[in-house]
Design a protein around this motif. Sequence first.
Motif, short mmCIF file in Angstrom:
data_model
loop_
_atom_site.label_atom_id
_atom_site.label_comp_id
_atom_site.label_asym_id
_atom_site.label_seq_id
_atom_site.Cartn_x
_atom_site.Cartn_y
_atom_site.Cartn_z
N VAL A 191 25.73 -24.89 -1.46
CA VAL A 191 24.76 -23.94 -2.02
C VAL A 191 24.22 -24.43 -3.37
N ARG A 213 21.43 -28.40 -2.64
CA ARG A 213 20.49 -28.37 -1.53
C ARG A 213 19.36 -29.40 -1.64
N ASP A 232 23.49 -33.28 3.02
CA ASP A 232 24.69 -32.47 3.24
C ASP A 232 25.84 -33.36 3.69
N GLU A 279 24.18 -22.19 8.28
CA GLU A 279 23.14 -22.95 7.58
C GLU A 279 22.13 -23.49 8.58
N ARG A 280 22.60 -24.02 9.68
CA ARG A 280 21.70 -24.60 10.67
C ARG A 280 20.90 -23.55 11.40
N ALA A 332 21.14 -19.55 5.19
CA ALA A 332 21.71 -20.16 4.00
C ALA A 332 22.01 -19.11 2.93
N TYR A 380 30.72 -27.63 3.18
CA TYR A 380 30.63 -26.33 3.86
C TYR A 380 31.94 -25.54 3.80
#
Length: 282
Positions: free
Chosen positions: A156, A159, A163, A196-197, A201, A238
């Motif tokens: 977070v 970004r 990733d 997220e995907r 988010a 993550y």
Amino acid sequence: MLTSNGHVLDESRHRLGELRPVPERVRDDRAELWRRLRRDGYLYLPGLLDADVVRDFRRTYFEAVAAAGLLDPATDPAAGRDSGGQVDLAVLRRILYRDVVPGDAYARFCSQPALRGWFARLYDDPVFLHRRKIIRHVRPGERGVGTATQAHYDLVYLREGTDRLLSAWIPLGDCPVPRGPLIYLEGSHRVFTERERAGQALPAASMTADLPRLADEHDARWLVTGFAAGDVMVHSPYLVHASLDNTDPDGIIRLSTDIRYQRAGDPIDWRWQQHWHDLDGL
């Protein structure tokens, strides 16, 4: 009794577990390390670093900040025994952000061959260390929201880059459980990768200080262990983590650093290329 930001953790077997170290026999097996990262979201690596190198940097840090009144003057600075008194925050901030964070000793520690070389072997590629490297001390007895690290996952705050980076949390000295190490929410990296995907988010902020409630929401365990000088935790961007309160009975300050390595050829978050400061907006 384990607490974080004053909240008492549920220590039942459904809500509390232990971090699992990477066995020595697979330490050099890249495929197995990546399999474990995908499965667990972390690699717990006892003794990855030379304990004496860690202790030497611990001494360097505490000798530097001693002028702020943080330490018991009757003890060896390397012990990190808290003074129990008021700290001159202006002096502490000046030393930390002018001298320690941009200093050569910290840079050498974070890029030592045992770290940089390990990440280069894991990635099998040239690696890049983010300049924004965070070093924290937590005094014993500090309680209440805002004293311990609240629950969050690192992406977070990162970004603007890839990733496919990894964080390393390094206790700078022994960090038994009462001293307030990081703890990890089991399996949370899979949950938040999917979210997220799916375009869900979270904002660049901590999730909560209420770790028991978060564990209940996810029907998951907080994973904890005590650490020794030389241990390193590597974790996914993550994976949700937080820290316990420092309740050390001997009055020892918890000192740690967290840094990020990635492949040099992947996109790099430009905001992380200045030295860390608590007013840097991240």
